[in-house]
Scaffold this active site. Structure first.
Site, PDB file in Angstrom:
ATOM      1  N   GLY A 142      16.385   0.269 -16.308  1.00 12.40           N
ATOM      2  CA  GLY A 142      17.823   0.061 -16.548  1.00 12.40           C
ATOM      3  C   GLY A 142      18.604   0.208 -15.245  1.00 12.40           C
ATOM      4  NE  ARG A 185      26.791  -0.280   3.359  1.00  8.65           N
ATOM      5  CZ  ARG A 185      27.081   0.870   3.931  1.00  8.65           C
ATOM      6  NH1 ARG A 185      26.581   2.005   3.447  1.00  8.65           N
ATOM      7  NH2 ARG A 185      27.855   0.915   4.992  1.00  8.65           N
ATOM      8  CB  VAL A 196      16.538   1.069   1.518  1.00  5.18           C
ATOM      9  CG1 VAL A 196      15.200   0.459   1.909  1.00  5.18           C
ATOM     10  CG2 VAL A 196      16.337   2.256   0.583  1.00  5.18           C
ATOM     11  NE  ARG A 243      14.544  -1.385 -20.158  1.00  4.94           N
ATOM     12  CZ  ARG A 243      15.211  -0.308 -19.752  1.00  4.94           C
ATOM     13  NH1 ARG A 243      14.620   0.588 -19.026  1.00  4.94           N
ATOM     14  NH2 ARG A 243      16.479  -0.127 -20.070  1.00  4.94           N
ATOM     15  CG  ASP A 295      10.647   8.454 -17.064  1.00  7.13           C
ATOM     16  OD1 ASP A 295      11.240   7.360 -17.168  1.00  7.13           O
ATOM     17  OD2 ASP A 295      10.425   9.189 -18.043  1.00  7.13           O
ATOM     18  CB  SER A 322      10.751   2.814 -11.766  1.00  6.89           C
ATOM     19  OG  SER A 322      11.622   2.296 -12.740  1.00  6.89           O
ATOM     20  CB  THR A 366      17.916   6.612 -14.626  1.00  8.59           C
ATOM     21  OG1 THR A 366      18.250   6.754 -16.018  1.00  8.59           O
ATOM     22  CG2 THR A 366      17.397   7.954 -14.126  1.00  8.59           C
ATOM     23  CG  ASP A 424      19.003   7.520 -19.456  1.00 10.28           C
ATOM     24  OD1 ASP A 424      20.093   7.115 -19.904  1.00 10.28           O
ATOM     25  OD2 ASP A 424      17.938   6.877 -19.570  1.00 10.28           O
ATOM     26  CG  ASP A 476      15.714  10.499 -18.051  1.00 15.14           C
ATOM     27  OD1 ASP A 476      15.851  10.226 -16.850  1.00 15.14           O
ATOM     28  OD2 ASP A 476      15.202   9.698 -18.860  1.00 15.14           O
ATOM     29  NE  ARG A 536      42.316   6.146 -38.286  1.00 16.70           N
ATOM     30  CZ  ARG A 536      42.596   4.906 -37.920  1.00 16.70           C
ATOM     31  NH1 ARG A 536      42.414   4.513 -36.676  1.00 16.70           N
ATOM     32  NH2 ARG A 536      43.067   4.053 -38.798  1.00 16.70           N
ATOM     33  N   GLY A 567      21.681   7.802 -22.969  1.00 17.36           N
ATOM     34  CA  GLY A 567      20.955   8.960 -22.437  1.00 17.36           C
ATOM     35  C   GLY A 567      19.484   8.932 -22.810  1.00 17.36           C
ATOM     36  NE  ARG A 568      15.060   5.461 -21.536  1.00 21.14           N
ATOM     37  CZ  ARG A 568      14.830   4.167 -21.761  1.00 21.14           C
ATOM     38  NH1 ARG A 568      14.127   3.810 -22.804  1.00 21.14           N
ATOM     39  NH2 ARG A 568      15.287   3.251 -20.959  1.00 21.14           N
ATOM     40  NE  ARG A 572      39.161   3.537 -38.544  1.00 16.48           N
ATOM     41  CZ  ARG A 572      39.522   3.861 -39.781  1.00 16.48           C
ATOM     42  NH1 ARG A 572      38.832   4.739 -40.468  1.00 16.48           N
ATOM     43  NH2 ARG A 572      40.597   3.311 -40.331  1.00 16.48           N
ATOM     44  CD  GLN A 590      27.512   5.040 -22.622  1.00 13.94           C
ATOM     45  OE1 GLN A 590      27.267   6.231 -22.598  1.00 13.94           O
ATOM     46  NE2 GLN A 590      27.060   4.248 -23.569  1.00 13.94           N
TER      47      GLN A 590
HETATM   48  O1  F6P Z   1      17.724   4.271 -19.296  1.00  9.54           O
HETATM   49  C1  F6P Z   1      19.019   3.762 -19.261  1.00  9.54           C
HETATM   50  C2  F6P Z   1      19.450   3.285 -20.612  1.00  9.54           C
HETATM   51  O2  F6P Z   1      20.771   2.790 -20.492  1.00  9.54           O
HETATM   52  C3  F6P Z   1      19.367   4.305 -21.734  1.00  9.54           C
HETATM   53  O3  F6P Z   1      20.435   5.224 -21.716  1.00  9.54           O
HETATM   54  C4  F6P Z   1      19.353   3.431 -22.943  1.00  9.54           C
HETATM   55  O4  F6P Z   1      18.715   4.071 -24.016  1.00  9.54           O
HETATM   56  C5  F6P Z   1      18.562   2.231 -22.472  1.00  9.54           C
HETATM   57  O5  F6P Z   1      18.619   2.249 -21.059  1.00  9.54           O
HETATM   58  C6  F6P Z   1      19.064   0.912 -22.974  1.00  9.54           C
HETATM   59  O6  F6P Z   1      18.188  -0.065 -22.539  1.00  9.54           O
HETATM   60  P1  F6P Z   1      18.491  -1.626 -22.541  1.00  9.54           P
HETATM   61  O7  F6P Z   1      19.481  -1.911 -21.455  1.00  9.54           O
HETATM   62  O8  F6P Z   1      17.174  -2.226 -22.274  1.00  9.54           O
HETATM   63  O9  F6P Z   1      19.068  -1.939 -23.878  1.00  9.54           O
END
Ligand code: F6P
Length: 331
Positions: free
Chosen positions: A23, A33, A35, A84, A115, A117, A137, A139, A141, A174, A182-183, A255, A263
């Site tokens: 992603g 840049r 690098v 990917r 991870d 990658s 990333t 995330d 993570d 509301r 965030g996966r 809602r 994001q």
């Molecule tokens: O790893 C980044 C991320 O945006 C995650 O937060 C999300 O779950 C996933 O990639 C979404 O992947 P795609 O862009 O393939 O829908």
């Protein structure tokens, strides 16, 4: 390892490739840049590998120069594009990639991604290619580094969304469930929740109970609160089902806003640009020192590096103190 041994015991790399994989994340361009510019400064030839490992297999590679990376430090996305690649996960796919690297005379590859990658980079290094990983990333993570490139920008994007959603939520009295990415990591929800003053934060690292969320909403309404923001990390519960349950139990109109790929875009924050610039330069430095199969990270404000295997084995610590603080500040 390819390349000639130099007199410091390192390896002379002459040509390095750079790719972005998985992603995309704001700040990847700033890393590319760094690098390219620090590589050229150090007399290296830099090859841009397009569309990650997919482009590597297909030989989608072009030499980069100083102006290839002009006017990109402030741009989101990645000029090298990303993908990917299923094929690279296979022996046959990697064999193709190795042939391509040989044909283009590439001694070392800098991989900007998460991870998955890094696992690809580790495989390449087992096959004799020098590799260095840079964490890119949204995330956040990866356990070995305090921050990955893109995370800070994403948190700021979510904060901006929270402010806007809060305006309309208040007008109508509301609640609003905001689902963030965030996966399987709750950092985006946690940081944006604390910074955005969310009433409840639902993350994969902590058990959650709908009744606790509802109690907070009812208590808030009873003391005249006009809005409630519930920050929900993805992959935990269906946001629409949650909103129905909350409405049933509280009678508060609720809602749902799923922020989605908004994001992942946008101009990188100052933090991400600086982090990416420092990490990109360090990655080149490591290759010049003959180091391979390592990743760059940041601890405190110090850029560090370690073997990919060690980085991947480090589990991500969830910041429990920060989580508890969000509860205290949203009573
Ligand atoms: O790893 C980044 C991320 O945006 C995650 O937060 C999300 O779950 C996933 O990639 C979404 O992947 P795609 O862009 O393939 O829908």
């Amino acid at each position: 390892m390819t390349g000639m041994v130099n007199n410091e015991g390192g390896v002379w790399v002459k040509t390095i490739g750079v790719l972005t994989s998985g992603g995309d994340a704001p700040g990847m361009n700033a890393a590319i840049r760094a690098v390219v510019r620090s590589g050229i400064y150090n007399k290296l030839k830099i090859m841009g590998i397009k569309q990650g490992y997919k482009g590597l297999i297909e030989g989608n590679i072009e030499e980069m120069n100083l102006s290839s990376v002009a006017d990109i430090i402030h741009r989101g996305g990645t000029i090298l594009r990303t993908a990917r690649s299923e094929e690279f996960m296979t022996e046959a796919g990697r064999k193709k990639a190795l042939n391509v690297l040989k044909i283009f005379g590439i001694d070392g590859v800098i991989v900007i991604g998460g991870d998955g990658s890094f696992r690809g980079a580790e495989k390449l290094s087992e096959d004799g290619i020098m590799t260095i990983g840079i964490p890119g990333t949204i995330d956040n993570d990866l356990g070995y580094t305090d921050y990955s490139i893109g995370f800070d920008t994403t948190v700021n994007t979510v904060l901006d969304a929270i402010s806007k959603i809060r305006d309309t939520t208040t007008s109508h009295g509301r609640a609003n469930i905001i689902e963030v990415m965030g996966r399987h990591c709750g950092d985006i929800a946690l940081y944006a929740g604390l910074g955005g003053g969310a009433e409840s934060i639902i993350v994969p690292e902590e058990e959650f109970n709908v009744d606790d969320v509802c109690r907070k909403l009812i208590q808030g309404r009873n003391r005249g609160k006009l809005h409630s923001i519930i920050l929900l990390a993805e992959n935990i519960i269906n946001a629409y089902n949650l909103s129905e349950e909350i409405e049933e139990k509280t009678d508060i109109a609720t809602r749902v806003t799923i922020l989605g790929h908004i994001q992942r875009g946008g101009s990188p924050s100052a933090f991400d640009r600086i982090l990416a610039s420092r990490m990109g330069a360090r990655a080149v430095e490591l290759l010049l020192q003959g180091k391979s199969s390592r990743v760059v990270g940041v601890k405190g404000n110090e850029i560090n590096d370690m073997p990919i295997s060690q980085a991947l084995s480090e589990t991500k610590d969830f910041n429990k103190n920060m989580y508890e603080l969000t509860k205290i500040l949203s009573i």
